[in-house]
Design a protein around this motif. Sequence first.
Motif, PDB file in Angstrom:
ATOM      1  N   GLU A 191       0.883  -1.168   0.000  1.00  0.00           N
ATOM      2  CA  GLU A 191       0.000   0.000   0.000  1.00  0.00           C
ATOM      3  C   GLU A 191       0.914   1.210   0.000  1.00  0.00           C
ATOM      4  OE1 GLU A 191      -2.940   0.191   3.080  1.00  0.00           O
ATOM      5  OE2 GLU A 191      -3.814  -1.742   2.528  1.00  0.00           O
ATOM      6  N   TYR A 198       1.435   5.515  -0.137  1.00  0.00           N
ATOM      7  CA  TYR A 198       0.824   6.803   0.185  1.00  0.00           C
ATOM      8  C   TYR A 198       1.769   7.926  -0.227  1.00  0.00           C
ATOM      9  CZ  TYR A 198      -2.054   3.853   3.182  1.00  0.00           C
ATOM     10  OH  TYR A 198      -2.881   2.878   3.660  1.00  0.00           O
ATOM     11  N   LYS A 220      -3.630   7.689  -0.137  1.00  0.00           N
ATOM     12  CA  LYS A 220      -3.408   6.327  -0.622  1.00  0.00           C
ATOM     13  C   LYS A 220      -3.486   6.307  -2.141  1.00  0.00           C
ATOM     14  CE  LYS A 220      -4.912   1.560  -0.088  1.00  0.00           C
ATOM     15  NZ  LYS A 220      -5.878   0.658   0.564  1.00  0.00           N
ATOM     16  N   GLN A 221      -2.500   5.660  -2.755  1.00  0.00           N
ATOM     17  CA  GLN A 221      -2.431   5.570  -4.206  1.00  0.00           C
ATOM     18  C   GLN A 221      -3.154   4.322  -4.686  1.00  0.00           C
ATOM     19  OE1 GLN A 221      -0.742   8.282  -5.928  1.00  0.00           O
ATOM     20  NE2 GLN A 221      -1.215   8.885  -3.834  1.00  0.00           N
ATOM     21  N   SER A 222      -3.809   4.442  -5.807  1.00  0.00           N
ATOM     22  CA  SER A 222      -4.486   3.303  -6.408  1.00  0.00           C
ATOM     23  C   SER A 222      -3.463   2.550  -7.253  1.00  0.00           C
ATOM     24  CB  SER A 222      -5.642   3.799  -7.281  1.00  0.00           C
ATOM     25  OG  SER A 222      -6.259   2.716  -7.916  1.00  0.00           O
ATOM     26  N   THR A 275       1.061   8.313   7.760  1.00  0.00           N
ATOM     27  CA  THR A 275       1.310   8.665   6.355  1.00  0.00           C
ATOM     28  C   THR A 275       1.288  10.169   6.119  1.00  0.00           C
ATOM     29  OG1 THR A 275      -1.033   8.562   5.723  1.00  0.00           O
ATOM     30  CG2 THR A 275       0.242   6.503   5.606  1.00  0.00           C
ATOM     31  N   TYR A 299       5.695  -0.616   8.283  1.00  0.00           N
ATOM     32  CA  TYR A 299       5.199   0.714   7.935  1.00  0.00           C
ATOM     33  C   TYR A 299       6.442   1.584   7.803  1.00  0.00           C
ATOM     34  CZ  TYR A 299       0.996  -1.392   9.845  1.00  0.00           C
ATOM     35  OH  TYR A 299      -0.052  -2.246  10.100  1.00  0.00           O
TER      36      TYR A 299
END
Length: 162
Positions: free
Chosen positions: A30, A32, A37-39, A106, A151
């Motif tokens: 995931e 960011y 948040k990026q697709s 984030t 993270y």
Amino acid sequence: MTPRWFWTLILKITLIKGLELHMNCDDILELYIDGVKQSLPESEANQYDTPSTVSIADDTSVIAAQCWNKLGGPKGLIGSLIWRDGSEVVTNEKWWCSNNSTASWTSIHFDAEEESGWGPATVYSRARESFNDPISVNASYIWASSGAIAYCRINLPDKFEG
């Protein structure tokens, strides 16, 4: 002879495009950018051998990534960004990581150095297989000190020349 407007258009498209960030995670990523948040296509986000590529703006402040080693075995997060001046941001000991999610981790306002449970990334070797990917050879696999989920984040230097 190529018309002048054509070259002006090409220059404008190049400047608008932004920079490309290439990240890879073993297993699930995931990503960011400045807290957003990026697709990512599932074919990239869930494949240890396929880097995800995201365009980012010159004035991006924070890159943050959550990497989940869902299948066990080797784990790692690796990536790179090349600035317009040729300098690089790569995954290395300058990133900050934790094995626990922290509220707003984030965000551009989050200070990993001040948060309990966050520390410099644990760096592993470059040990990449021949994936023929765009990730810099100067990048290293990183992770939190332990755990199945890492993270990780980095505050980017101010490179905006607007």
